[in-house]
Design a protein around this motif. Sequence first.
Motif, PDB file in Angstrom:
ATOM      1  N   GLN A 135      -6.111  -2.684   9.032  1.00 33.05           N
ATOM      2  CA  GLN A 135      -5.971  -2.881   7.631  1.00 33.05           C
ATOM      3  C   GLN A 135      -5.522  -4.081   7.311  1.00 33.05           C
ATOM      4  N   ASP A 165       0.551  -1.374   0.262  1.00 31.29           N
ATOM      5  CA  ASP A 165      -0.109  -0.094  -0.469  1.00 31.29           C
ATOM      6  C   ASP A 165       0.889   1.487   0.088  1.00 31.29           C
ATOM      7  N   ALA A 215     -14.945   0.319   6.083  1.00 27.14           N
ATOM      8  CA  ALA A 215     -14.830  -0.610   5.449  1.00 27.14           C
ATOM      9  C   ALA A 215     -15.921  -1.783   5.571  1.00 27.14           C
ATOM     10  N   ARG A 221     -12.020  10.588  -7.382  1.00 23.42           N
ATOM     11  CA  ARG A 221     -11.435   9.336  -7.599  1.00 23.42           C
ATOM     12  C   ARG A 221     -10.945   9.446  -9.014  1.00 23.42           C
ATOM     13  N   THR A 234     -10.988   3.351   9.373  1.00 25.16           N
ATOM     14  CA  THR A 234     -10.822   2.456   8.457  1.00 25.16           C
ATOM     15  C   THR A 234     -11.883   1.002   8.586  1.00 25.16           C
ATOM     16  N   ARG A 280      -9.526  -6.709   1.103  1.00 20.80           N
ATOM     17  CA  ARG A 280      -9.619  -5.589  -0.556  1.00 20.80           C
ATOM     18  C   ARG A 280      -9.929  -4.634  -0.919  1.00 20.80           C
ATOM     19  N   ASP A 281     -11.267  -5.102  -2.070  1.00 24.64           N
ATOM     20  CA  ASP A 281     -12.288  -4.207  -1.932  1.00 24.64           C
ATOM     21  C   ASP A 281     -12.816  -3.252  -1.930  1.00 24.64           C
ATOM     22  N   GLU A 286     -10.413  -0.620  -0.929  1.00 26.59           N
ATOM     23  CA  GLU A 286     -10.342   0.604  -1.921  1.00 26.59           C
ATOM     24  C   GLU A 286     -11.914   0.822  -2.325  1.00 26.59           C
ATOM     25  N   ARG A 287     -13.309   0.970  -1.714  1.00 30.14           N
ATOM     26  CA  ARG A 287     -14.135   1.643  -1.858  1.00 30.14           C
ATOM     27  C   ARG A 287     -14.516   2.351  -0.360  1.00 30.14           C
ATOM     28  N   GLU A 288     -13.756   2.041   0.576  1.00 36.16           N
ATOM     29  CA  GLU A 288     -13.571   3.533   1.743  1.00 36.16           C
ATOM     30  C   GLU A 288     -12.696   4.522   1.675  1.00 36.16           C
ATOM     31  N   PHE A 289     -11.651   3.352   0.340  1.00 30.67           N
ATOM     32  CA  PHE A 289     -10.079   4.751   0.173  1.00 30.67           C
ATOM     33  C   PHE A 289     -11.203   6.027  -0.665  1.00 30.67           C
ATOM     34  N   GLU A 290     -12.386   5.756  -1.744  1.00 28.58           N
ATOM     35  CA  GLU A 290     -12.522   6.700  -3.187  1.00 28.58           C
ATOM     36  C   GLU A 290     -14.029   7.102  -1.792  1.00 28.58           C
TER      37      GLU A 290
END
Length: 159
Positions: A30, A22, A135, A77, A131, A59-60, A63-67
Motif C-alpha cells: 500500500q 503511517d 482497499a 472505529r 490490504t 489514501r481514502d 482508510e476505508r479498508e482499515f475501518e
Amino acid sequence: MAAIDKYLRAVIVRAEHEAHEDGSPAIEAQHLLLAIASDPEPAVRQVLDSAGLDRHAVRDALEREFEHSLRVAGIPRTAYDLPAPSRLPTHPTMGTSAKLALERAFAAASRKKDLRPAHLLLGILSARVGTVPRALALAGADQDDLTARVRRALTEEYT
C-alpha cells in the motif's frame, strides 16, 4: 544509473516516507501504491486516473479498508480514540507484501532492461489478497480491469 533504477529508487524513498507517516515499521504494497499514485509517470498516471485513483483517493480507500477491517474484528472505529501513528526516527524495512510486489514486477518483464514503471503497478495489482485488493474493492475499483489496462499500456509502450 538507468532510468528505471532512478524511478524505483524514487518510489521506494516515497514509499518509505508513506510507511513512516503511517507509523509502520515496514514498507508494504500500500505504501508503494501511494508512492506511485504521487508520481507523474505518464503510463502509470493514465491507468490510475482512468479509475479515479490519485494519491488522495488511494489514501481514502486505505482508510476505508482499515475501518472495515476493524469492523470485521468487531471494533467500531468511533468506539476508541486511536493514538496518532508513532513517527520515531526509524527507517522502515521492506515488508513482505512490498517484496512480493517487486518480485512480481521484475518477473513481468522479460529482462531488466525491459522493466518499466508500469511493471511496478502491475506487481502491486497482481496480489489477490491483502490490504491493497481490499482497499481497491472498497473504492469500487475493478482490479482485473486495472490490471488489463496496465498490460495494454505496457504493450503499447513496446510497439
